[in-house]
Scaffold this motif. Structure first.
Motif, PDB file in Angstrom:
ATOM      1  N   GLN A  61       7.888  47.696  -4.838  1.00  0.00           N
ATOM      2  CA  GLN A  61       6.810  46.755  -5.114  1.00  0.00           C
ATOM      3  C   GLN A  61       7.330  45.322  -5.189  1.00  0.00           C
ATOM      4  N   THR A  62       6.490  44.396  -4.805  1.00  0.00           N
ATOM      5  CA  THR A  62       6.752  42.971  -4.999  1.00  0.00           C
ATOM      6  C   THR A  62       5.589  42.394  -5.793  1.00  0.00           C
ATOM      7  N   ALA A  63       5.582  41.090  -5.968  1.00  0.00           N
ATOM      8  CA  ALA A  63       4.484  40.445  -6.685  1.00  0.00           C
ATOM      9  C   ALA A  63       3.253  40.269  -5.806  1.00  0.00           C
TER      10      ALA A  63
ATOM     11  N   ILE B 131      13.825  27.077 -13.102  1.00  0.00           N
ATOM     12  CA  ILE B 131      12.801  28.091 -12.847  1.00  0.00           C
ATOM     13  C   ILE B 131      12.039  27.771 -11.565  1.00  0.00           C
ATOM     14  N   GLU B 132      11.643  26.515 -11.404  1.00  0.00           N
ATOM     15  CA  GLU B 132      10.893  26.132 -10.203  1.00  0.00           C
ATOM     16  C   GLU B 132      11.733  26.293  -8.940  1.00  0.00           C
ATOM     17  N   THR B 133      13.027  25.986  -9.031  1.00  0.00           N
ATOM     18  CA  THR B 133      13.919  26.190  -7.887  1.00  0.00           C
ATOM     19  C   THR B 133      13.987  27.663  -7.525  1.00  0.00           C
ATOM     20  N   ASN B 134      14.105  28.515  -8.535  1.00  0.00           N
ATOM     21  CA  ASN B 134      14.194  29.953  -8.285  1.00  0.00           C
ATOM     22  C   ASN B 134      12.918  30.490  -7.667  1.00  0.00           C
ATOM     23  N   LEU B 135      11.771  30.032  -8.153  1.00  0.00           N
ATOM     24  CA  LEU B 135      10.496  30.454  -7.558  1.00  0.00           C
ATOM     25  C   LEU B 135      10.404  30.011  -6.106  1.00  0.00           C
TER      26      LEU B 135
ATOM     27  N   VAL C  28      12.851  29.779  -4.036  1.00  0.00           N
ATOM     28  CA  VAL C  28      13.742  30.605  -3.217  1.00  0.00           C
ATOM     29  C   VAL C  28      13.188  32.012  -3.050  1.00  0.00           C
ATOM     30  N   HIS C  29      12.708  32.608  -4.130  1.00  0.00           N
ATOM     31  CA  HIS C  29      12.347  34.035  -4.111  1.00  0.00           C
ATOM     32  C   HIS C  29      10.850  34.302  -4.005  1.00  0.00           C
ATOM     33  N   ASP C  30      10.023  33.289  -4.231  1.00  0.00           N
ATOM     34  CA  ASP C  30       8.569  33.430  -4.103  1.00  0.00           C
ATOM     35  C   ASP C  30       7.966  34.445  -5.063  1.00  0.00           C
ATOM     36  N   GLN C  31       8.683  34.799  -6.114  1.00  0.00           N
ATOM     37  CA  GLN C  31       8.109  35.639  -7.168  1.00  0.00           C
ATOM     38  C   GLN C  31       8.964  35.491  -8.424  1.00  0.00           C
ATOM     39  N   PRO C  32       8.407  35.799  -9.588  1.00  0.00           N
ATOM     40  CA  PRO C  32       9.161  35.608 -10.832  1.00  0.00           C
ATOM     41  C   PRO C  32      10.387  36.503 -10.884  1.00  0.00           C
TER      42      PRO C  32
ATOM     43  N   MET D  45       7.937  31.140 -16.345  1.00  0.00           N
ATOM     44  CA  MET D  45       8.206  31.487 -14.949  1.00  0.00           C
ATOM     45  C   MET D  45       7.029  32.273 -14.358  1.00  0.00           C
ATOM     46  N   SER D  46       6.514  33.222 -15.124  1.00  0.00           N
ATOM     47  CA  SER D  46       5.345  33.970 -14.653  1.00  0.00           C
ATOM     48  C   SER D  46       4.136  33.059 -14.532  1.00  0.00           C
ATOM     49  N   GLY D  47       3.970  32.161 -15.514  1.00  0.00           N
ATOM     50  CA  GLY D  47       2.816  31.276 -15.494  1.00  0.00           C
ATOM     51  C   GLY D  47       2.826  30.305 -14.320  1.00  0.00           C
TER      52      GLY D  47
END
Length: 452
Positions: free
Chosen positions: A6-8, A151-155, A157-161, A443-445
């Motif tokens: 599963q992904t987001a 956190i924003e940089t990671n989002l 790169v990965h497009d999900q939390p 991060m989720s928000g």
């Protein structure tokens, strides 16, 4: 951590590790080709043979990952996993120097860690530098990157939390620094806890069971190795196994209706109930109390998660974002199979955990690192960093307050309470909540705001 599939995103799945995908006639069929669980036990002739064979597999795993048309570097903490990777890599590269990267706190952290943890890796890294010789150490304070920016940089790169939201700022700094210095390959030892530095389990911790099985002499020998008095021996092996389940049951009764993750999650209780989260965790085999399994192999497989872990994929994505490959020798399949096949008493013996790697690295790592019984705590000063960027955090929380979707999913009041507590004074308790509740929630928000 999920099932590896599963992904987001609805209807977008990922291929889990140890699987192939066959696409034929408009149909995609995944098939698992490697089962670590089926690794047979291995018995060697002597303790020395275990050590020598372990070092052979470990050297090969590290050496194979040094092949690179650009420079190779490594992450280095104060622990055994990255320390052993760097020691073996530096030995293979000598006289060439190995650049290593270590995150260090901006603030003193002694009051933010328990007696068993340390927040500043630099004393152990310096011991490694002096002992190994050909390490070029780069200390990263990452003061220019806020936790929210990480956190924003990671989002991006990965497009999900992700999981360790409190670490993303220094990971981004580390990768960016390595990129600017021209690295093509970065070694890490992230997954060593379940493989090369497995702690082992004290199998005779329950004295009543040991008595029934005729293993009491093992308890006496183990207690003697630890220097336990007769009273402490009885207390640890006979009284504690009775008392602990009673206390645990009392805590459960006291917390009826309060799920275990309420202590460490930002999820809104109503949203968790609407998902049937507790039942979903049970179906997935996830224990939200993180109670260790009684069987050593089962506990290790929980950590390694051979057919569902996404750690390798996440590091590949992160590396690609900075033009390099991140490689983890502690996940080499030959090394992992060997480590899983060994008897538990090679890992826990004479009262000492992580015994195999401690013996194997004698002469390769300084004793200050090799025999250290404490563990590092990453981003131990995260509470101070959040307070320093409090206005930025408050603005993000305000954005979430304006989102119906975020209000439904997240317990924003609890997240705000953690920030208020930090602003009144950073403690060990609210530093923990900062990482698990405030930053994971943010991060989720921030991810949810994309769909509001």
């Amino acid at each position: 951590p999920g099932d590896g599939v599963q992904t987001a995103y609805r209807d977008i799945l990922q291929l889990p590790p140890a699987h192939t995908l066959t696409v034929q006639n408009q149909r995609a069929t995944p098939e698992r080709y490697w089962r670590l669980e089926d690794t047979p036990p291995l018995t060697l002739g002597s303790d020395q043979e275990y050590v020598e064979t372990f070092l052979h597999h470990n050297r090969r795993a590290v050496g194979d990952r040094l092949r690179s048309h650009r420079s190779v570097g490594a992450t280095l903490s104060g622990g055994l996993d990255s320390g052993s990777v760097c020691a073996l890599a530096a030995a293979a590269l000598r006289p060439q120097s190995l650049p290593v990267y270590t995150h260090v706190p901006l603030q003193p952290t002694d009051h933010l860690t328990s007696a068993r943890r340390f927040g500043d890796e630099s004393p152990y890294v310096e011991a490694n530098r002096a002992f190994i010789g050909n390490l070029t150490v780069h200390y990263l304070k990452s003061a220019h990157l806020s936790p929210l920016a990480g956190i924003e940089t990671n989002l991006g790169v990965h497009d999900q939390p992700g999981h360790a939201a409190g670490n993303h700022f220094w990971i981004a700094d580390l990768l960016q620094t390595a990129q600017h210095q021209g690295l093509g390959t970065l070694l890490t030892g992230q997954c060593g806890n379940g493989t090369i530095s497995w702690a082992g389990l004290a199998l005779v911790s329950n004295g009543w069971q040991a008595l029934l099985e005729g293993n009491w002499p093992r308890i006496v020998a183990e207690a003697a190795a630890q220097g336990l008095s007769p009273w402490r021996l009885v207390k640890r092996y006979l009284l504690r196994p009775i008392a602990l389940p009673i206390l645990a049951q009392g805590r459960r009764l006291h917390r009826i209706g309060i799920p275990p993750w309420a202590d460490y999650a930002a999820i809104h209780p109503d949203f968790a109930r609407s998902l049937g989260l507790g039942a979903a965790m049970k179906r997935a085999g996830h224990d939200p109390t993180f109670t260790a399994a009684a069987d050593p192999k089962a506990q290790r497989l929980r950590i390694i998660r051979p057919a569902s872990t996404t750690i390798g994929a996440l590091w590949l994505e992160s590396g690609a974002a900075y033009g390099m490959e991140v490689r983890d020798p502690t996940l080499d399949h030959r090394l992992v199979e060997f480590c899983l096949a060994l008897p538990n008493d090679q890992y826990f013996r004479q009262g000492q955990d992580r015994s195999l790697i401690r013996r194997a690295m004698q002469g390769l790592l300084p004793d200050q690192v090799r025999l250290n019984q404490t563990k590092g705590l990453q981003a131990a000063d995260i509470g101070y960093r959040v307070v320093a960027h409090g206005a930025e955090i408050e603005a993000a929380l305000q954005r979430l307050r304006g989102s119906e979707l975020a209000r439904q999913v997240l317990d924003l009041g609890r997240m705000e309470a953690v920030l208020t507590s930090l602003q009144q004074g950073v403690t060990r308790a609210n530093s923990r909540d900062c990482g698990t509740i405030l930053l994971r929630g943010l991060m989720s928000g921030l991810f949810l705001l994309r769909f509001d």
